[in-house]
Design a protein around this motif. Structure first.
Motif, short mmCIF file in Angstrom:
data_model
loop_
_atom_site.label_atom_id
_atom_site.label_comp_id
_atom_site.label_asym_id
_atom_site.label_seq_id
_atom_site.Cartn_x
_atom_site.Cartn_y
_atom_site.Cartn_z
N ALA B 55 0.42 -5.63 37.33
CA ALA B 55 1.84 -5.32 37.54
C ALA B 55 2.40 -4.65 36.28
CB ALA B 55 2.61 -6.60 37.85
N ALA B 56 1.71 -4.83 35.16
CA ALA B 56 2.16 -4.23 33.90
C ALA B 56 1.31 -3.04 33.51
CB ALA B 56 2.10 -5.28 32.79
N ARG B 57 0.03 -3.12 33.83
CA ARG B 57 -0.92 -2.11 33.38
C ARG B 57 -1.28 -1.24 34.57
NH1 ARG B 57 -5.43 -5.36 30.72
NH2 ARG B 57 -4.25 -5.49 28.81
N GLU B 58 -1.06 0.05 34.46
CA GLU B 58 -1.33 0.93 35.61
C GLU B 58 -2.70 1.58 35.50
OE1 GLU B 58 2.49 2.30 37.72
OE2 GLU B 58 2.66 3.09 35.68
N GLN B 59 -3.02 2.37 36.52
CA GLN B 59 -4.32 3.03 36.59
C GLN B 59 -4.14 4.50 36.95
OE1 GLN B 59 -6.45 0.57 39.45
NE2 GLN B 59 -6.89 -0.93 37.85
N LEU B 60 -5.22 5.23 36.95
CA LEU B 60 -5.10 6.65 37.28
C LEU B 60 -4.77 6.83 38.76
CD1 LEU B 60 -8.10 8.05 35.21
CD2 LEU B 60 -5.65 8.28 34.70
N PHE B 61 -5.37 5.99 39.61
CA PHE B 61 -5.15 6.12 41.05
C PHE B 61 -4.74 4.78 41.65
CE2 PHE B 61 -8.62 9.07 39.91
CZ PHE B 61 -7.97 10.26 40.13
N ALA B 62 -4.08 4.85 42.79
CA ALA B 62 -3.69 3.63 43.51
C ALA B 62 -3.50 3.98 44.97
CB ALA B 62 -2.39 3.06 42.94
N GLY B 63 -3.40 2.94 45.80
CA GLY B 63 -3.13 3.17 47.22
C GLY B 63 -1.71 3.68 47.40
N ASP B 64 -1.55 4.55 48.38
CA ASP B 64 -0.23 5.12 48.66
C ASP B 64 0.45 4.27 49.74
OD1 ASP B 64 1.99 6.55 49.22
OD2 ASP B 64 0.96 8.49 49.51
N LEU B 65 1.38 3.44 49.31
CA LEU B 65 2.02 2.52 50.26
C LEU B 65 2.86 3.24 51.31
CD1 LEU B 65 2.85 -0.33 47.77
CD2 LEU B 65 1.55 -0.60 49.88
N ASP B 66 3.19 4.50 51.07
CA ASP B 66 3.90 5.27 52.11
C ASP B 66 2.99 5.51 53.32
OD1 ASP B 66 6.28 5.39 50.78
OD2 ASP B 66 5.82 7.27 49.76
N LYS B 67 1.68 5.28 53.12
CA LYS B 67 0.74 5.46 54.22
C LYS B 67 0.32 4.13 54.81
CE LYS B 67 -0.93 9.84 52.43
NZ LYS B 67 -1.94 10.50 51.60
N GLY B 90 -2.15 9.63 43.26
CA GLY B 90 -2.26 9.55 41.81
C GLY B 90 -1.20 8.57 41.33
N GLU B 91 -1.59 7.66 40.46
CA GLU B 91 -0.58 6.78 39.86
C GLU B 91 -0.23 7.36 38.49
OE1 GLU B 91 -1.43 2.52 38.86
OE2 GLU B 91 0.24 2.14 40.24
N LEU B 92 -1.06 7.16 37.50
CA LEU B 92 -0.81 7.84 36.22
C LEU B 92 -1.38 9.26 36.25
CD1 LEU B 92 -1.40 4.93 33.69
CD2 LEU B 92 0.76 5.87 34.51
N ALA B 93 -2.27 9.53 37.19
CA ALA B 93 -2.75 10.90 37.37
C ALA B 93 -1.76 11.65 38.26
CB ALA B 93 -4.13 10.88 38.01
N GLU B 94 -1.13 12.68 37.70
CA GLU B 94 -0.17 13.45 38.50
C GLU B 94 -0.92 14.40 39.43
OE1 GLU B 94 4.13 14.79 37.29
OE2 GLU B 94 2.61 16.11 36.41
N SER B 95 -2.01 14.98 38.89
CA SER B 95 -2.87 15.85 39.71
C SER B 95 -4.27 15.84 39.10
CB SER B 95 -2.32 17.28 39.73
OG SER B 95 -2.32 17.80 38.42
N LEU B 104 -14.32 16.80 35.72
CA LEU B 104 -13.08 16.38 36.39
C LEU B 104 -11.94 16.48 35.39
CD1 LEU B 104 -11.60 14.88 38.77
CD2 LEU B 104 -12.22 12.77 37.62
N VAL B 105 -10.89 17.18 35.79
CA VAL B 105 -9.73 17.35 34.89
C VAL B 105 -8.54 16.63 35.52
CG1 VAL B 105 -8.19 19.03 33.78
CG2 VAL B 105 -10.61 19.59 34.14
N ILE B 106 -7.95 15.75 34.74
CA ILE B 106 -6.82 14.97 35.25
C ILE B 106 -5.58 15.25 34.42
CG2 ILE B 106 -5.91 12.63 35.56
CD1 ILE B 106 -8.71 11.72 36.27
N ASN B 107 -4.53 15.67 35.10
CA ASN B 107 -3.24 15.87 34.43
C ASN B 107 -2.40 14.60 34.59
OD1 ASN B 107 -3.64 18.69 33.75
ND2 ASN B 107 -3.59 19.00 35.97
#
Lengths: 301, 555
Positions: B55-67, B90-95, B104-107
């Motif tokens: 809940a405090a520490r995020e990751q590059l990707f996560a599930g999209d709860l809108d789906k 993308g959570e901390l990964a914007e793209s 692999l390039v992560i913005n």
């Protein structure tokens, strides 16, 4: 025979009773003067009988499962019903009594031996030995029993031998204070001084003069310790730190299936709960009655 | 006229009631309500790290709860560590994009802010070096799972907001391994200079800040006022999180956590056994419910590196001696699936139903004590034998089940000695490979490939049977290299059939669990994880209807 030994024999025999076996006479007196204690004694005897002969009395095995008869309410075929695995609750109660007898008597026996050794040594010798050992006993008694039990069992792991040793040590060290008090009173009696002055060795005095005179206290201590140990073991089992499954203990029956299935099968909690209550209460009132009859200070009250 | 008036008032009340509100506390009994945190240090590679710090520490990707299904999507977000590709955001990964086959390039997001953490750091924006630090921290840990990051050659920051992963070979699980997996949390570089084992130093960019941890009692999080993300409800965007405090209760006793739910001490209880459900529905009809098939398999692992379990006939005999169907129908009251491990029915085509499996596999799920005795005779142990089985006292279900297994096995002459253990020592026995010949475990399905790799590949930490086969190892290695999903599915199904037939475990049914929550918990539909055992982002989107709570008598 020393004065106190004579007094004990008189107490056991009853002052006006005709000559007969002192134990029989004592129990006649128990029924006459302490009927509630006598009932406790009878229940205690029934408990002992069930525990000792569980293998013959139990209609089913301790882990004899039959899923097709799971959670059946009490009936002629299963007096106390069945549990979530179809095991006969009465059989498990009887095997639980067996474990309680084993743990209760072994741990209370060990506790009594420890109490006697520490109490007699510190009470008789006094001085630095008394000071050193009793300060340790003081420190020991400051720890809450259950916390100490949980910590030690968490380290050494659950099992009958571990529980017996830990409960024995726990109650034995604390109980030494009671024995010590009696010994301090006895060592100042004339017959002890007489024995000393005639050159009797210290072991001789301890074994033949001190020990027989603390026996009434020891008997009462042992009896009450049996109840306390059974309750402590049930507490440990309730917390999942008792004897491992599938061995049934009343505490684990209460905490495990008893609570989980209490809405579907209330008998699962009632049976071990009632047995535990009745047995511990019986032992305690029996112990109280013994104390009242054996302790010279209680005479006439 | 009166009816119209009443309807308009009710409609108004509904609109008012469903408008998100800020404030209040959210008390949760998570799926792991009985377990205390194992470690706060990411380098310790503890599976529960995401649960405790996610809940405090995020990751590059996560599930999209809108789906999520609740929002009209296709995903329940129940699996412990499996996110179908289409359900990922993308959570901390914007793209992210590939340069060639293996780069692999992560913005990164430019507005993700590490919170102020006294003794650790002042608040500052996330940078690519933080991702590199977080990766190196776990990759260089002596506790790292063998082969876990073998596919990654190099990780570096191209600029302040771009991080590059150079692969030595393709890995079909790349997104899981260091994206949304168990060991993927992104911490600030400053964590390298402080005691990582101290909960006070847990830092991140997430919706909550870990304010306090009370040993074996609760983790208490407070709202991060500067959290970067938003939630869209009915077309309107809201800053999140909604609640002021998020509290994970740790309650080791089943009756106690059920009571905590019933009395409103818990707003959500994420996992309970079927036996409690009917009574709760009767006594507390206001509760909302979700039923889900367990996301961890239950099995009695047999150490194949020790006699007599090095003989497959003995292992199969033990499977035949256990009446699986009876366990499903009577022990679980029908709330279980006969075969749902190592693959989970929620894994789509990766899962092959038992009915489609070869006869040799189907036979293992059919009670046949006579055949079991015959196999034991053939294996040279006609008189049976005795072995120790370790079980975690933290699992009420397993503690209930183990006497039943004892009873089944006794009928074919096998005696087990049950050793209940406290969770930390139970887990430690396996990770140090000092566990007993029998080990009753619940192990997460994770995802289709990982469930095979972690459980059956030589030397893996979570391989309690110590299964080892060069052929199997090689097939799993090749599986990771496959880019074509259909090809992966074929190979994976074959491997699953093979391992089932090898019976390194006594395979046991997988039970359904139930989630319950009070109606004042809003914007929630029973979702459990949006990463590897990571519920944090779900709680960040929940709001509490305080008025409804008060109306129901819980002030």
């Amino acid at each position: 025979m020393s004065d106190v030994t004579a007094s004990l024999t008189a107490t056991l025999s009853g002052s006006l009773a005709p000559a007969r076996h002192p134990v029989v006479a004592f129990h006649r007196r128990l029924f006459r003067e302490k009927p509630l204690g006598a009932i406790g004694g009878i229940l205690f005897a029934v408990f002992l009988f069930c525990g000792l002969f569980a293998d013959f009395l139990a209609p089913f095995g301790l882990n004899e499962t039959d899923m097709l008869r799971r959670l059946q309410s009490p009936s002629w075929s299963h007096w106390f019903g069945t549990d979530h695995l179809g095991r006969d609750v009465l059989s498990r109660i009887l095997f639980g009594a067996q474990l309680s007898v084993i743990v209760g008597f072994l741990a209370a026996g060990l506790a009594t031996i420890i109490s006697i050794v520490l109490g007699v040594v510190t009470g008789y010798f006094g001085g630095a030995i008394d000071m050193t050992i009793q300060r340790f006993v003081d420190a020991w008694m400051t720890f809450p029993d259950l916390v100490l039990l949980i910590v030690v069992i968490s380290i050494v792991g659950p099992g009958v031998p571990q529980i017996v040793i830990i409960l024995g040590c726990l109650y034995g060290i604390a109980g030494s204070r009671i024995i010590r008090g009696s010994v301090i009173g006895i060592r100042e009696n004339m017959y002890v001084h007489a024995a000393q002055s005639t050159g009797a060795s210290t072991p001789h005095i301890l074994i033949f003069h001190i020990l027989p005179n603390v026996m009434p206290v020891v008997i009462v201590l042992f009896t009450t310790r049996v109840g306390a140990v059974i309750l402590a073991e049930a507490g440990l089992s309730f917390l999942g730190l008792g004897v491992p499954p599938p061995a049934p203990t009343w505490g684990s029956m209460l905490s495990g299936t008893g609570r989980t299935y209490m809405y579907l099968g209330p008998w699962l909690a009632l049976a071990p709960g009632l047995c535990l209550t009745v047995v511990v209460y019986a032992i305690n009132i029996y112990g109280d009655a013994l104390r009242d009859l054996l302790d010279p200070r209680m005479r006439g009250r | 006229m009166r009816v119209l008036l009443l309807l308009s008032v009710l409609a108004g009340m509904k609109v008012w009631a469903e408008t998100p509100q800020y404030g209040g506390d959210l008390n949760v009994g998570t799926v792991n309500v009985t377990l205390s945190p194992l470690s706060w240090d990411p380098a310790d590679w503890t599976w529960k790290s995401n649960h405790d710090t996610g809940a405090a520490r995020e990751q590059l990707f996560a599930g999209d709860l809108d789906k999520s299904i609740r929002k009209g999507g296709a995903y329940p977000f129940i699996a412990d560590a499996y996110l179908p590709t289409e359900s990922i955001r993308g959570e901390l990964a914007e793209s992210w994009s590939w340069e060639g086959d293996l780069t692999l390039v992560i913005n990164l997001r430019r507005n993700a802010l590490f919170t102020d953490r006294p003794g650790v750091m002042k608040a500052r924006l996330l940078e690519a070096e933080d991702v590199v630090f977080s990766y190196n921290l776990i990759d260089q840990s002596p506790k790292r799972i063998p082969t876990y990051f073998d596919h990654i050659k190099n990780v570096y920051a191209r600029d302040q907001h771009t991080v590059v992963f150079e692969f030595s070979q393709y890995n079909a699980e790349w997104m899981y391994r260091f994206g949304y997996g168990y060991y993927s949390g992104i911490s600030p570089r400053e964590l390298g200079k402080v005691d990582r084992k101290d909960w006070r130093n847990v830092s991140g960019t997430g919706p909550f800040i870990l304010e306090k941890y009370v040993q074996a009692n609760a983790h208490i999080y407070t709202r991060n006022d500067n959290y970067w993300d938003q939630e869209t409800i009915d077309g309107k965007q809201y800053d999140i999180p909604f609640v002021d405090k998020l509290i994970y209760r740790i309650i080791k006793d089943e009756a106690t956590y059920l009571t905590a739910l019933r009395t409103g001490q818990l707003d959500i209880l994420e996992a309970m056994r079927w036996i409690a459900v009917d009574h709760l529905k009767e006594t507390t009809p206001e509760l909302k419910w979700n039923r889900w098939l367990g996301t961890s398999g239950t099995f009695l692992s047999l150490r194949v590196d020790q006699k007599p379990f090095d003989d497959v006939r003995v292992r199969r005999a033990l499977n035949l001696a256990v009446n699986q169907k009876e366990i499903v129908e009577l022990f679980y009251g029908g709330h279980a699936e006969l075969m749902a491990y190592p693959q989970h029915p929620g894994f789509g085509d990766y899962f092959e139903p038992l009915a489609d499996m070869p006869e040799a596999v189907q036979a293992l799920f059919t009670y046949n004590p006579k055949k079991a005795r015959q196999l034991l005779d053939e294996a040279g142990v006609p008189e049976g034998f005795t072995f120790n089985v370790q079980v975690c006292s933290c699992s009420p279900s397993n503690m209930d089940l183990i006497p039943l297994l004892e009873s089944y096995l006794k009928k074919v002459g096998i005696q087990i000695i049950i050793q209940p253990m406290e969770y930390a020592s139970f887990l430690s026995a396996m990770t140090t490979k000092t566990h007993g010949p029998g080990y009753l475990l619940n192990s997460g399905h994770v995802n289709p490939i990982t469930t095979l790799r972690k459980s059956f590949v030589t030397g893996q930490t979570w391989n309690p049977s110590q299964y080892s086969s060069d052929y199997f190892d090689e097939q799993v290695r090749l599986l990771h290299l496959m880019r074509d999903e259909n090809e992966r599915i074929e190979v994976l199904r074959a491997l699953t059939r093979e391992i089932l037939a090898e019976a390194p475990y006594i395979w046991l049914p997988v039970a359904y669990a139930h989630t319950a929550w009070w109606p004042w918990v809003k914007n929630y539909g029973g979702e459990l994880r949006v990463g590897a055992v990571r519920p944090g982002p779900i709680y960040g989107r929940i709001w509490v209807d305080e008025k409804l709570k008060a109306d129901l008598g819980f002030d």
